[in-house]
Design an enzyme around this catalytic site. Sequence first.
Site, PDB file in Angstrom:
ATOM      1  N   ASP A 250       0.773  -0.989   0.093  1.00  0.00           N
ATOM      2  CA  ASP A 250       0.068  -0.066  -0.097  1.00  0.00           C
ATOM      3  C   ASP A 250       0.851   1.178  -0.055  1.00  0.00           C
ATOM      4  O   ASP A 250       1.836   1.088   0.284  1.00  0.00           O
ATOM      5  CB  ASP A 250      -0.682  -0.036   1.366  1.00  0.00           C
TER       6      ASP A 250
ATOM      7  N   ASP B  43       0.087   5.185   1.207  1.00  0.00           N
ATOM      8  CA  ASP B  43      -0.032   6.230   2.052  1.00  0.00           C
ATOM      9  C   ASP B  43      -0.189   5.504   3.518  1.00  0.00           C
ATOM     10  O   ASP B  43      -0.750   4.628   3.740  1.00  0.00           O
ATOM     11  CB  ASP B  43      -1.338   7.168   2.048  1.00  0.00           C
TER      12      ASP B  43
ATOM     13  N   ASP C 292      -1.973  -0.212   5.939  1.00  0.00           N
ATOM     14  CA  ASP C 292      -2.386   0.292   7.124  1.00  0.00           C
ATOM     15  C   ASP C 292      -3.647   0.721   7.161  1.00  0.00           C
ATOM     16  O   ASP C 292      -4.074   1.419   8.268  1.00  0.00           O
ATOM     17  CB  ASP C 292      -1.629   1.723   7.254  1.00  0.00           C
TER      18      ASP C 292
END
Length: 371
Positions: free
Chosen positions: A121, A123, A313
């Site tokens: 991922d 960000d 996240d």
Amino acid sequence: MTKQNVLVSEAQSAINMAITVAVSNSSIFTTAAQKPPPAHGGYFSISRNKLLKNLEINNNGGTRTNGWIDSMRASSPTHIKSTPSLTDEQSSWILHHPSALDMFEQIIAASKGKQIVMFLDYDGTLSPIVEDPDRAFMSDAMRKTVKKLARCFPTAIVSGRCRDKVYSFVRLAELYYAGSHGMDIKGPAKGSKYKKGNQGVLFQAASEFLPMIDEVYKQLVEKTMSIPGAKVENNKFCVSVHYRCVEEKKWNELALQVRSVLKEYPKLRLSSGRKVLEIRPTIKWDKGKALEFLLESLGFANCTDVFPVYIGDDKTDEDAFKILRDRGQGFGILVSKFPKDTSASYSLQEPTEVMNFLQKLVEYKRRSLRG
Ligand SMILES: O=P(O)(O)OC[C@H]1O[C@H](O[C@H]2O[C@H](CO)[C@@H](O)[C@H](O)[C@H]2O)[C@H](O)[C@@H](O)[C@@H]1O
């Protein structure tokens, strides 16, 4: 404010915004709902699945509110508590989702004889969370590490961002990119050393939604213009409405504006991320489906000798964690400092730990090639 307090405050804010949006939609806004009552501990322990399920706007523009307010009241933190020692709940969570750094040897042992495939991922995983989404740069050290990683294993970036935007941050042509929460997938622009499968892959899961998303983006920009700090981001097949820089007393107004636009678009749905409202097509496509699609494109469909590792996240990464768990292949790593409901097997606290983990993988691969 310490780093820990910033994160706790983010968790608290997420709860408050969830309450604001859900209540705005159900027209039962109360002061009590605005300020969640005390609960134990100083960290975010609410079930995110429950929270976001309650947040989702249904196809008629209405909201499912069953029980959501009670569950939030029961589990919302009351005060920001900064303590260096772990609470019982934190310790128990760590026990069930140990650090991927601490478990490195076990992870390598489980991957023996299998091809590791990396999914990252962006960000909050490769770049730290910052106030301005246009300035979420990854460090040069992280870029170098990801570059080395891609020489060792097939590597894909899977992001909620528009594919071109995430590419402009990562700038590595040898990777696979899945933008717009996996709805826009492209293979490496530059020859990767992994010749198996279809490198020239280009797949867009929701092309017919492009005009609608564009229309909604323009309306959201217009409607939120008067709210200081609000930022609308066009992610091509989805739209993000950021409220990280919006004063809390304005969240209700923002939520009402978003809702007033969305109620005219039954084919779009709302979900929530880190101080962001995400608007996207109701199609059955997510980061988990993108992961499966990429594995297939890489030539690993129905293979038992593949070991996918997904690091993320956010709530949207859970779809990918769940796929891996259901397939019984590889595993997910959640990047979080706080206990969260997750289908990931391991955890890392922040992007610098992600970088250390990726470096260890590169070193391991180099060692094993040297024999
Ligand atoms: O799937 P991801 O790559 O994690 O993208 C999810 C969203 O990330 C970005 O927003 C988040 O990061 C920003 C920069 O640190 C931060 O300001 C914001 O509050 C976070 O929600 C991105 O801007 C969104 O479009 C993505 O959907």
